[in-house]
Design an enzyme around this catalytic site. Sequence first.
Site, PDB file in Angstrom:
ATOM      1  N   SER A  88      18.462   1.071  -0.660  1.00 28.13           N
ATOM      2  CA  SER A  88      18.153   1.315  -1.793  1.00 28.13           C
ATOM      3  C   SER A  88      18.529   2.771  -1.573  1.00 28.13           C
ATOM      4  O   SER A  88      19.707   3.698  -2.324  1.00 28.13           O
ATOM      5  CB  SER A  88      16.985   2.177  -2.404  1.00 28.13           C
ATOM      6  OG  SER A  88      16.083   0.424  -2.805  1.00 28.13           O
ATOM      7  N   HIS A 304      20.431  -4.273  -5.703  1.00 26.59           N
ATOM      8  CA  HIS A 304      20.020  -5.012  -5.053  1.00 26.59           C
ATOM      9  C   HIS A 304      19.253  -5.968  -5.572  1.00 26.59           C
ATOM     10  O   HIS A 304      17.726  -5.270  -6.690  1.00 26.59           O
ATOM     11  CB  HIS A 304      19.916  -4.553  -3.659  1.00 26.59           C
ATOM     12  CG  HIS A 304      18.236  -3.981  -3.320  1.00 26.59           C
ATOM     13  ND1 HIS A 304      17.623  -4.570  -3.898  1.00 26.59           N
ATOM     14  CD2 HIS A 304      18.423  -2.639  -3.318  1.00 26.59           C
ATOM     15  CE1 HIS A 304      16.246  -3.006  -3.419  1.00 26.59           C
ATOM     16  NE2 HIS A 304      16.928  -2.844  -3.549  1.00 26.59           N
ATOM     17  N   HIS A 330      14.213  -7.489   0.327  1.00 28.74           N
ATOM     18  CA  HIS A 330      15.633  -7.033  -0.466  1.00 28.74           C
ATOM     19  C   HIS A 330      16.833  -8.834  -0.298  1.00 28.74           C
ATOM     20  O   HIS A 330      16.645  -9.244   0.753  1.00 28.74           O
ATOM     21  CB  HIS A 330      16.808  -6.156  -0.124  1.00 28.74           C
ATOM     22  CG  HIS A 330      15.758  -4.839  -0.278  1.00 28.74           C
ATOM     23  ND1 HIS A 330      16.671  -4.165  -0.243  1.00 28.74           N
ATOM     24  CD2 HIS A 330      14.740  -4.779  -1.326  1.00 28.74           C
ATOM     25  CE1 HIS A 330      15.226  -2.420  -0.670  1.00 28.74           C
ATOM     26  NE2 HIS A 330      14.192  -3.629  -1.406  1.00 28.74           N
TER      27      HIS A 330
HETATM   28 MG    MG Z   1      14.369   3.175  -5.449  1.00 26.63          MG
HETATM   29 ZN    ZN Z   2      12.591  -2.878  -2.444  1.00 31.01          ZN
END
Ligand code: MG
Ligand code: ZN
Length: 367
Positions: A88, A304, A330
């Site tokens: 992130s 993502h 992810h």
């Molecule tokens: Mg976040």
């Molecule tokens: Zn995450």
Amino acid sequence: MTTSSKHSASRLAMVGLIIFVIAISCTTDRSKRREPKPRNIVLMLGDGMGVAQIYAGMTANGGHLSLEGCTYVGFQKTYSASSYITDSGASATAMATGRKTHNGAIAVDTSGHRLKTIIEMAEEAGLSTGLVATSTITHATPASFVAHNPDRGKYEEIALDFAGAGLEVIIGGGRNHFSEREDGLDLIAQFRGNGYLVTDRIEGVEPGHQGPIAIFTDSLPMPPVLKGRGDLLPRATEMAIGRLAVNEKGFFLMVEGSQIDWACHDNNTEYLVSEMIDFDVAIGKAIDFARKNRETLVIVTGDHETGALAIENGHMESGEVSGLFGSEGHTGVMIPVFAYGPGAEKFAGIYENTDIFDKMAGLLDLD
Ligand code: MG
Ligand code: ZN
């Protein structure tokens, strides 16, 4: 040359001059341009939100989401400078600064140099800015819009960057990173010294209050919707927009549905759909404002996908949905980008996550 041909020659010159003047005024006066430009941008980021997360939420919500009010859809490529699978920090940095960086970084490049963020650029241009999140406000996604650090885990250093950033609205968890610090600094006092109203509840802000606000609702992260967060995110979104919109120069607001990601790391479909629907109610608040205001661009995307979510079965009327997760981390799939308002058409197509910054900065004349 006869008198009449002299006249028509000078008339021709006059017409040419008029066309020239119109052409010049069209390129300099923003309001007369053919392409509509927004005065305000609301960027709504669902952390971990891919197509399957959206469709699970849509199914659980009886077949519809407010998100469907968006008129243009595109896709972004999310890979970072260091990895096919982004985190992130790198993905938020791409959208906040226009540069890909390594996983774990917060608005610094791969050599650790600071990258100017869209919030810093908007502040310099006199716009109002805000950040709203359901994580700690110092967490990777919101942090990448105002803080600079090669390590997203340095929460106390990140909190220091917030204190001097000049945002008008800050709403999230993470009060401890400002007040219970290892270095003993009281950043809450510093915020108050800078004219902020600091409180721990939305109700702590009197309706007529003017000036910047920082609402740290929780000592660390906010609870999930399933554990009593209620409608804090939609209310915070509405409140942030209302306060920022008083600036005639415009505003930039980022709102994060942070816990869609956490639900998917947990492989928990019930947690996911509750967070997805809550985030969508907040999206609805932003679109409602944009419909009335007509100068506001709403962009909804993720950073993502999380969990490699597949939907095995569902039912639009009963809202039942059966999710099957293929990962606890992810994934690398393209992430949809939805847009509504002036400039929304720019978000159709397939492009890099960094292009989201370029499009936003261009539309707000920050480049
Ligand atoms: Mg976040
Ligand atoms: Zn995450």
